[in-house]
Motif scaffolding. Sequence first.
Motif, PDB file in Angstrom:
ATOM      1  N   ALA A   1     -17.158  29.881  11.868  1.00 17.16           N
ATOM      2  CA  ALA A   1     -15.964  30.583  11.410  1.00 17.16           C
ATOM      3  C   ALA A   1     -16.293  31.997  10.944  1.00 17.16           C
ATOM      4  CB  ALA A   1     -15.284  29.809  10.280  1.00 17.16           C
TER       5      ALA A   1
ATOM      6  N   GLY B   1      -8.919  26.521   5.970  1.00 16.55           N
ATOM      7  CA  GLY B   1      -8.915  25.836   7.256  1.00 16.55           C
ATOM      8  C   GLY B   1      -7.568  25.241   7.620  1.00 16.55           C
TER       9      GLY B   1
ATOM     10  N   ILE C   1     -12.801  24.043  10.206  1.00 14.41           N
ATOM     11  CA  ILE C   1     -13.245  24.504   8.884  1.00 14.41           C
ATOM     12  C   ILE C   1     -13.106  23.394   7.847  1.00 14.41           C
ATOM     13  CG2 ILE C   1     -12.593  26.031   6.968  1.00 14.41           C
ATOM     14  CD1 ILE C   1     -11.930  28.156   9.090  1.00 14.41           C
TER      15      ILE C   1
ATOM     16  N   SER D   1     -18.482  25.103   9.070  1.00 12.90           N
ATOM     17  CA  SER D   1     -17.715  25.229  10.317  1.00 12.90           C
ATOM     18  C   SER D   1     -18.610  24.928  11.518  1.00 12.90           C
ATOM     19  CB  SER D   1     -17.095  26.626  10.434  1.00 12.90           C
ATOM     20  OG  SER D   1     -18.043  27.644  10.179  1.00 12.90           O
TER      21      SER D   1
END
Length: 377
Positions: free
Chosen positions: A20, A158, A320, A354
């Motif tokens: 991420a 997320g 996430i 992530s």
Amino acid sequence: MLNLNDEFPLAPGLRYLNHAAVAPWPKRASDAVRRFAEENISFGARNYPDWLKVEKRLRERLMRLLNASSTADIALVKNTSEALSFVAFGLDWRAGDQVVISDEEFPSNRIVWEALKPRGVEVVQVNLGGSDPEGTLLAACGPRTRLMSISSVQFASGLRLDLPRLGAGCRDKGVLLCVDAIQQLGAQPLDVQACDCAFAMADGHKWMLGPEGLGVFYCRSDLREQLALHEYGWHMLEHAGDYDRTEWQPARSARRFECGSPNMLGAMALEASLSLLEEVGMDQVAASIEERVLQLQEGLQRIAGIQLHSPLNPARRAGILTFSWDGWDNQALFAKLREQQVICAQRGKGIRLSPHFYTDPELIEQSLTVLSQLRQG
């Protein structure tokens, strides 16, 4: 047969859970850049027409990844912020217009709208903490709302939003929908037509596994000429390459947003990376990511004192998972994990993990063991 260990020969002991933020390249991207460099050393730009074929394939892959109706809807940009700026400073704002965003946005999708304050544009920030974030966002759209700009997946929590619902609601209200897709594109399927997006944008260096400095800007065909241009050059012309022509006009396609020479080096890498995602298939990519996020979730829930700050419902997340730990300062915990080669990020209320589709489940177990040992220590 595809061998993911060959594609991602990460250093021994490295537990990479930070897609991420910035992702490792697959080997095929590295190979593409190496070939490009070697070709430059030996031949310079002799084979430039072949480079343009790679760039064409890149646009086609991005079109398919977004399910855009045509490559004419696709512009290659430096980053998400640039694409957001094309929208923010391209629309013909009137004093009193409103832009609706969330209160969890990455600065790129907040500052660009706040920069319109001198034009009399008001930014309305909506809290996403309730049970119906889409309903709350749409309820904030009043008669003065011109545009909703929202991250499809929020960078810290997320949280994944229901884009088709937002798109339908915005259409009913006469509001343009702008989607910052950087935390979804390459991790989950995204259909700009089904979502009725006006605009969507993302960088290549996260879930698309490409380099920094190259991203995508989707602009719906009926809106392209409504965005005033602020960058001009040879490449954005309808007759680019006709250097003797004195009359000119912007390209009818989204290339009108690409003012100068393209990032060919980045195109070589990103085209190769996207070929991997296509080979695996986005449905399989999304399913594999969900398996790994669930593995992390279940492992973290077994450790006393850990608090999860991401949705537990798979329909509400992409790749996430963010957590904090009672008795631990987030910065100190982040530093400890990094010492143990658990590569993650400090975001929002805690530590953001992530994984991607190729992440070895054994590396996830090792990361969870590192945390357990920190607790025992």
